[in-house]
Design an enzyme around this catalytic site. Structure first.
Site, mmCIF file in Angstrom:
data_model
loop_
_atom_site.group_PDB
_atom_site.id
_atom_site.type_symbol
_atom_site.label_atom_id
_atom_site.label_comp_id
_atom_site.label_asym_id
_atom_site.label_seq_id
_atom_site.Cartn_x
_atom_site.Cartn_y
_atom_site.Cartn_z
ATOM 1 N N ARG A 58 12.245 -3.510 0.449
ATOM 2 C CA ARG A 58 10.784 -3.517 0.627
ATOM 3 C C ARG A 58 10.282 -4.788 1.295
ATOM 4 O O ARG A 58 9.216 -4.791 1.896
ATOM 5 C CB ARG A 58 10.107 -3.343 -0.728
ATOM 6 C CG ARG A 58 10.368 -1.969 -1.296
ATOM 7 C CD ARG A 58 9.322 -1.602 -2.297
ATOM 8 N NE ARG A 58 9.624 -0.338 -2.925
ATOM 9 C CZ ARG A 58 9.100 0.059 -4.067
ATOM 10 N NH1 ARG A 58 8.238 -0.716 -4.706
ATOM 11 N NH2 ARG A 58 9.422 1.221 -4.574
ATOM 12 N N ASP A 80 -8.676 -4.282 -8.863
ATOM 13 C CA ASP A 80 -7.237 -4.190 -8.602
ATOM 14 C C ASP A 80 -6.802 -5.456 -7.876
ATOM 15 O O ASP A 80 -7.632 -6.158 -7.269
ATOM 16 C CB ASP A 80 -6.908 -2.958 -7.744
ATOM 17 C CG ASP A 80 -5.466 -2.512 -7.923
ATOM 18 O OD1 ASP A 80 -5.227 -1.570 -8.705
ATOM 19 O OD2 ASP A 80 -4.558 -3.135 -7.308
#
Ligand SMILES: C[S@@+](CC[C@H](N)C(=O)[O-])C[C@H]1O[C@@H](n2cnc3c(N)ncnc32)[C@H](O)[C@@H]1O
Length: 295
Positions: free
Chosen positions: A42, A151
């Site tokens: 990733r 968030d």
């Protein structure tokens, strides 16, 4: 810039430890030992984007570069899961609506104000779901009602503010709810947008749940939904987040976690509340106080 399609650098055990610890201390997300290859895969695009030749160089960038804060957000972004959808965990929402709404109405009858927080809201589905439940519940008509969604990822917050969703986000939304709370998006036939009156009840902000100072800016809440966020944290980060969330709740305010989460062994200062349809947590009342206390 070098392309390393053929010769992508491997992440050494030491580099893994350094990067994992760096990410963990920033946001509480614990990348397990067996996720080394996932982390490597990733983060490759990040190395490529920066022209960093190996993970040590990338780690140095994250620690010392003037742009390190932006890059840390990008790294965390590539390691986080944002899976969510409208009306997720319906039995909990039902218990919230049927059993906690009447209690909250009674508690706040004097102030006629209600504040709900979707902490770790991802792309906004949970926050809008709460606003829809409130809208459907006529008992809060004319109240000052607000839902706050936060968030750590700015990317999902942009999606939340746009409020346009496709079939995957709507997989648990009935045709009736779809009809009442969404409008078509003419430019995108597979998408719908949350109706403006629901959107007006919700605001979004960037917030790291481990940021103690930043959390002081969050208003005191009557209930916090922090669902499917702390599953990625270890006990110590969970403990810290719970302390912060407790502090943001009014005494007697409720904490709702995801189905696979609980406060066992966390020593957190919450009471367990057995509803007919679910288990929730509550910040204990101040002695002698029964409702509507100052925020
Ligand atoms: C799996 S989603 C859950 C979304 C929603 N609460 C639900 O249950 O459907 C988890 C979200 O938590 C956010 N998150 C992870 N660590 C965080 C932190 N330290 N502070 C704030 N949000 C965080 C991620 O960015 C992600 O959007």
């Amino acid at each position: 810039m070098a392309r390393f399609d053929d010769s992508r650098p491997e992440m050494t055990a030491e580099e893994f430890r350094l990067l994992r610890d760096h990410v963990y201390s920033h946001c509480g997300i614990l990348v397990h030992e067996d996720m080394k290859f996932v982390m490597e895969r990733r983060l490759w695009p990040r190395l490529e984007a920066l022209g960093a030749l190996d993970f040590s160089a990338y780690h140095r960038y994250l620690r010392y570069d003037a742009n390190r804060h932006v890059e840390l957000e990008a790294a965390v972004e590539s390691l986080t899961t944002h899976e969510t959808y409208f009306f997720r965990e319906p039995s909990q929402l039902k218990a919230f609506r049927e059993e906690l709404f009447p209690l909250l109405e009674k508690r706040n009858a004097r102030t006629r104000r209600l504040r709900l927080w979707s902490a770790g809201c991802s792309s906004g589905e949970e926050a809008y779901t709460l606003a829809m439940l409130l809208k459907d519940e006529r008992r809060f008509d004319d109240w000052d009602v607000e839902v706050y969604g936060t968030d750590i990822s700015r990317r999902v917050l942009t999606m939340a503010r746009r409020a346009e969703y496709g079939p995957s986000a709507l997989r648990a939304t009935s045709a009736d709810l779809l009809e009442r709370f969404f409008v078509p998006v003419p430019a995108a036939p597979t998408k719908v947008r949350v109706r403006d009156d629901v959107r007006a009840m919700v605001s979004f902000g960037h917030h790291n749940l481990l940021d103690e100072t930043g959390s002081q800016l969050v208003a005191k809440m009557d209930a916090v939904f922090c669902r499917n966020v702390m599953i990625y944290f270890d006990q110590s980060a969970r403990r810290k987040v719970l302390r912060i969330l407790r502090d943001r709740l009014v005494p007697g305010g409720y904490l709702l976690l995801g189905h696979s989460e609980n406060l066992l062994n966390l020593g957190a200062d919450f009471e367990l509340v057995h509803l007919r349809g679910d288990l929730v947590y509550r910040r204990p009342e101040l002695p002698g106080l029964t409702g509507g206390e100052p925020r």
